[in-house]
Design a protein around this motif. Structure first.
Motif, PDB file in Angstrom:
ATOM      1  N   ALA A 228       0.825  -1.216   0.000  1.00  0.00           N
ATOM      2  CA  ALA A 228       0.000   0.000   0.000  1.00  0.00           C
ATOM      3  C   ALA A 228       0.856   1.261   0.000  1.00  0.00           C
ATOM      4  CB  ALA A 228      -0.923   0.007   1.220  1.00  0.00           C
ATOM      5  N   ALA A 229       2.112   1.144   0.420  1.00  0.00           N
ATOM      6  CA  ALA A 229       2.988   2.317   0.519  1.00  0.00           C
ATOM      7  C   ALA A 229       3.869   2.503  -0.709  1.00  0.00           C
ATOM      8  CB  ALA A 229       3.868   2.207   1.765  1.00  0.00           C
ATOM      9  N   TYR A 230       3.937   1.481  -1.556  1.00  0.00           N
ATOM     10  CA  TYR A 230       4.835   1.546  -2.715  1.00  0.00           C
ATOM     11  C   TYR A 230       4.049   1.891  -3.976  1.00  0.00           C
ATOM     12  CZ  TYR A 230       8.340   0.269  -6.139  1.00  0.00           C
ATOM     13  OH  TYR A 230       9.220   0.305  -7.193  1.00  0.00           O
ATOM     14  N   GLU A 231       4.327   3.028  -4.590  1.00  0.00           N
ATOM     15  CA  GLU A 231       3.542   3.506  -5.729  1.00  0.00           C
ATOM     16  C   GLU A 231       3.939   2.870  -7.053  1.00  0.00           C
ATOM     17  OE1 GLU A 231       3.692   7.739  -5.813  1.00  0.00           O
ATOM     18  OE2 GLU A 231       2.668   7.984  -3.886  1.00  0.00           O
ATOM     19  N   GLY A 232       4.878   1.939  -7.032  1.00  0.00           N
ATOM     20  CA  GLY A 232       5.293   1.286  -8.256  1.00  0.00           C
ATOM     21  C   GLY A 232       4.335   0.238  -8.773  1.00  0.00           C
ATOM     22  N   THR A 233       3.287  -0.079  -7.994  1.00  0.00           N
ATOM     23  CA  THR A 233       2.254  -1.016  -8.440  1.00  0.00           C
ATOM     24  C   THR A 233       0.887  -0.374  -8.229  1.00  0.00           C
ATOM     25  OG1 THR A 233       1.634  -2.176  -6.390  1.00  0.00           O
ATOM     26  CG2 THR A 233       3.738  -2.801  -7.400  1.00  0.00           C
ATOM     27  N   PRO A 234      -0.165  -0.880  -8.878  1.00  0.00           N
ATOM     28  CA  PRO A 234      -1.505  -0.305  -8.666  1.00  0.00           C
ATOM     29  C   PRO A 234      -1.996  -0.419  -7.231  1.00  0.00           C
ATOM     30  CG  PRO A 234      -1.468  -1.692 -10.638  1.00  0.00           C
ATOM     31  CD  PRO A 234      -0.166  -1.915  -9.932  1.00  0.00           C
ATOM     32  N   PHE A 235      -1.422  -1.315  -6.443  1.00  0.00           N
ATOM     33  CA  PHE A 235      -1.853  -1.479  -5.061  1.00  0.00           C
ATOM     34  C   PHE A 235      -1.327  -0.367  -4.160  1.00  0.00           C
ATOM     35  CE2 PHE A 235      -1.876  -5.631  -7.052  1.00  0.00           C
ATOM     36  CZ  PHE A 235      -3.127  -6.099  -6.720  1.00  0.00           C
ATOM     37  N   GLY A 236      -0.466   0.496  -4.687  1.00  0.00           N
ATOM     38  CA  GLY A 236       0.032   1.638  -3.937  1.00  0.00           C
ATOM     39  C   GLY A 236      -0.731   2.914  -4.214  1.00  0.00           C
ATOM     40  N   HIS A 237      -1.899   2.799  -4.836  1.00  0.00           N
ATOM     41  CA  HIS A 237      -2.726   3.964  -5.161  1.00  0.00           C
ATOM     42  C   HIS A 237      -4.112   3.787  -4.547  1.00  0.00           C
ATOM     43  CE1 HIS A 237       0.074   5.578  -8.258  1.00  0.00           C
ATOM     44  NE2 HIS A 237       0.442   4.307  -8.301  1.00  0.00           N
ATOM     45  N   GLY A 238      -4.770   4.898  -4.307  1.00  0.00           N
ATOM     46  CA  GLY A 238      -6.098   4.839  -3.711  1.00  0.00           C
ATOM     47  C   GLY A 238      -6.017   4.680  -2.199  1.00  0.00           C
ATOM     48  N   ARG A 239      -7.175   4.437  -1.600  1.00  0.00           N
ATOM     49  CA  ARG A 239      -7.267   4.328  -0.146  1.00  0.00           C
ATOM     50  C   ARG A 239      -7.163   2.868   0.285  1.00  0.00           C
ATOM     51  NH1 ARG A 239     -12.570   5.496   3.719  1.00  0.00           N
ATOM     52  NH2 ARG A 239     -11.624   4.660   5.629  1.00  0.00           N
ATOM     53  N   PRO A 240      -6.096   2.499   0.994  1.00  0.00           N
ATOM     54  CA  PRO A 240      -6.006   1.126   1.505  1.00  0.00           C
ATOM     55  C   PRO A 240      -6.920   0.941   2.705  1.00  0.00           C
ATOM     56  CG  PRO A 240      -4.120   2.388   2.255  1.00  0.00           C
ATOM     57  CD  PRO A 240      -4.918   3.301   1.355  1.00  0.00           C
ATOM     58  N   TYR A 241      -7.217  -0.304   3.021  1.00  0.00           N
ATOM     59  CA  TYR A 241      -8.099  -0.619   4.135  1.00  0.00           C
ATOM     60  C   TYR A 241      -7.435  -1.626   5.067  1.00  0.00           C
ATOM     61  CZ  TYR A 241     -12.086   1.527   1.717  1.00  0.00           C
ATOM     62  OH  TYR A 241     -12.937   2.406   1.095  1.00  0.00           O
ATOM     63  N   SER A 242      -7.777  -1.541   6.346  1.00  0.00           N
ATOM     64  CA  SER A 242      -7.474  -2.626   7.269  1.00  0.00           C
ATOM     65  C   SER A 242      -8.647  -3.597   7.221  1.00  0.00           C
ATOM     66  CB  SER A 242      -7.280  -2.092   8.688  1.00  0.00           C
ATOM     67  OG  SER A 242      -8.518  -1.609   9.210  1.00  0.00           O
ATOM     68  N   LYS A 243      -8.444  -4.774   7.770  1.00  0.00           N
ATOM     69  CA  LYS A 243      -9.519  -5.770   7.794  1.00  0.00           C
ATOM     70  C   LYS A 243     -10.725  -5.246   8.557  1.00  0.00           C
ATOM     71  CE  LYS A 243     -10.443 -10.568   9.113  1.00  0.00           C
ATOM     72  NZ  LYS A 243      -9.872 -11.812   9.675  1.00  0.00           N
ATOM     73  N   GLY A 244     -10.483  -4.576   9.697  1.00  0.00           N
ATOM     74  CA  GLY A 244     -11.585  -4.051  10.491  1.00  0.00           C
ATOM     75  C   GLY A 244     -12.347  -2.952   9.776  1.00  0.00           C
ATOM     76  N   GLN A 245     -11.627  -2.060   9.104  1.00  0.00           N
ATOM     77  CA  GLN A 245     -12.283  -0.967   8.375  1.00  0.00           C
ATOM     78  C   GLN A 245     -13.165  -1.509   7.256  1.00  0.00           C
ATOM     79  OE1 GLN A 245      -8.771   1.174   7.213  1.00  0.00           O
ATOM     80  NE2 GLN A 245      -9.008   2.699   8.835  1.00  0.00           N
ATOM     81  N   LEU A 246     -12.630  -2.459   6.512  1.00  0.00           N
ATOM     82  CA  LEU A 246     -13.379  -3.006   5.385  1.00  0.00           C
ATOM     83  C   LEU A 246     -14.599  -3.785   5.859  1.00  0.00           C
ATOM     84  CD1 LEU A 246     -13.501  -3.270   2.343  1.00  0.00           C
ATOM     85  CD2 LEU A 246     -11.973  -5.248   2.495  1.00  0.00           C
ATOM     86  N   SER A 247     -14.430  -4.543   6.916  1.00  0.00           N
ATOM     87  CA  SER A 247     -15.552  -5.309   7.459  1.00  0.00           C
ATOM     88  C   SER A 247     -16.672  -4.389   7.913  1.00  0.00           C
ATOM     89  CB  SER A 247     -15.069  -6.183   8.620  1.00  0.00           C
ATOM     90  OG  SER A 247     -16.146  -6.921   9.161  1.00  0.00           O
ATOM     91  N   SER A 248     -16.326  -3.314   8.621  1.00  0.00           N
ATOM     92  CA  SER A 248     -17.350  -2.380   9.097  1.00  0.00           C
ATOM     93  C   SER A 248     -18.063  -1.704   7.937  1.00  0.00           C
ATOM     94  CB  SER A 248     -16.700  -1.316  10.000  1.00  0.00           C
ATOM     95  OG  SER A 248     -16.160  -1.891  11.168  1.00  0.00           O
ATOM     96  N   LEU A 249     -17.304  -1.310   6.924  1.00  0.00           N
ATOM     97  CA  LEU A 249     -17.888  -0.647   5.761  1.00  0.00           C
ATOM     98  C   LEU A 249     -18.894  -1.553   5.067  1.00  0.00           C
ATOM     99  CD1 LEU A 249     -17.905   1.761   3.753  1.00  0.00           C
ATOM    100  CD2 LEU A 249     -16.017   0.633   2.558  1.00  0.00           C
TER     101      LEU A 249
END
Length: 240
Positions: free
Chosen positions: A144-165
């Protein structure tokens, strides 16, 4: 900032992208419900994943549709058939209510300016009990911190945050997994380590992966007012 379709396409054509896709797909397939006669919708940039899923399920590419957000752009897919892709507005999907059994989101939820609205739209088009599977960056890991891949863009989530959402949008979670245990490498030789490190590092902890993979189901019962739910439950309890 959302990567455009060309950047996403180039990533999955690169050595690290070719190593990443099978790893995530294998985990995703463990959570995927058995195939039905219905069409599976891929939303975001799901083309390499849909290719592998269609092959694993022995289904023709025509049983899959790939929707891509207007801000991202669209490309032709699959190569051997007429195009099954469409450019869509993410908060107004061109689908009827309760018309889809399975939706797969990759490079989608983390880029939504209004994730609640996107999930409400997903809920609308899913059939009762229909499955949504989402792949999002794990905010606790280096991907999530490395911008060299698409996974380093946008808003990352923790498991708890995603579950609640998801729970708040009546999409209760029914399965979890993570993928990409190794930190991201760009050099072609180093990218091969991703596959070999996945299993041994996974034994150390399921939450070590750079990508969270979550399965959720459309809940219809929760849409009833509390008084209506009580009225529906009482006759069953009393036997009347």
């Amino acid at each position: 900032m959302r990567p455009d379709v060309l950047k996403l396409y180039r990533f999955y054509a690169s050595a690290i992208g070719r190593a990443t896709c099978p790893i995530i797909t294998a985990k995703l397939m463990r959570l995927t419900a058995p195939p039905t006669d219905g069409v599976t919708i891929g939303f975001g940039f799901t083309l390499p994943y849909l290719d592998l899923i269609a092959r694993a399920e022995g289904r023709a590419g025509g049983r899959f549709l790939a929707f891509m957000p207007a801000q991202q752009g669209v490309c032709h897919w699959p190569a051997h058939l007429g195009s099954r892709t469409a450019l869509v507005e993410e908060y107004h999907l061109p689908l009827a209510d309760s018309s889809v059994d399975r939706i797969i989101l990759v490079h989608a939820l983390e880029h939504a300016n209004r994730p609640v609205n996107l999930l409400r739209e997903i809920w609308r088009v899913l059939a009762p009990g229909g499955q949504m599977i989402a792949v999002v960056p794990n905010r606790m890991r280096s991907w999530a911190a490395y911008e060299g891949t698409p996974f380093g863009h946008g808003r990352p989530y923790s498991k708890g945050q995603l579950s609640s959402l998801l729970e708040e949008q009546m999409l209760p979670v029914d399965g979890w997994d993570t993928a990409l245990m190794m930190p991201p490498f760009i050099r072609p030789m180093a990218s091969k380590l991703l596959r070999y490190g996945e299993r041994p590092i996974g034994f150390l902890g399921k939450n070590l992966g750079g990508a969270l993979i979550v399965s959720a189901r459309k809940q219809v019962y929760g849409t009833l007012p509390k008084s209506a739910r009580k009225a529906a439950i009482m006759p069953a309890l009393t036997g009347s």
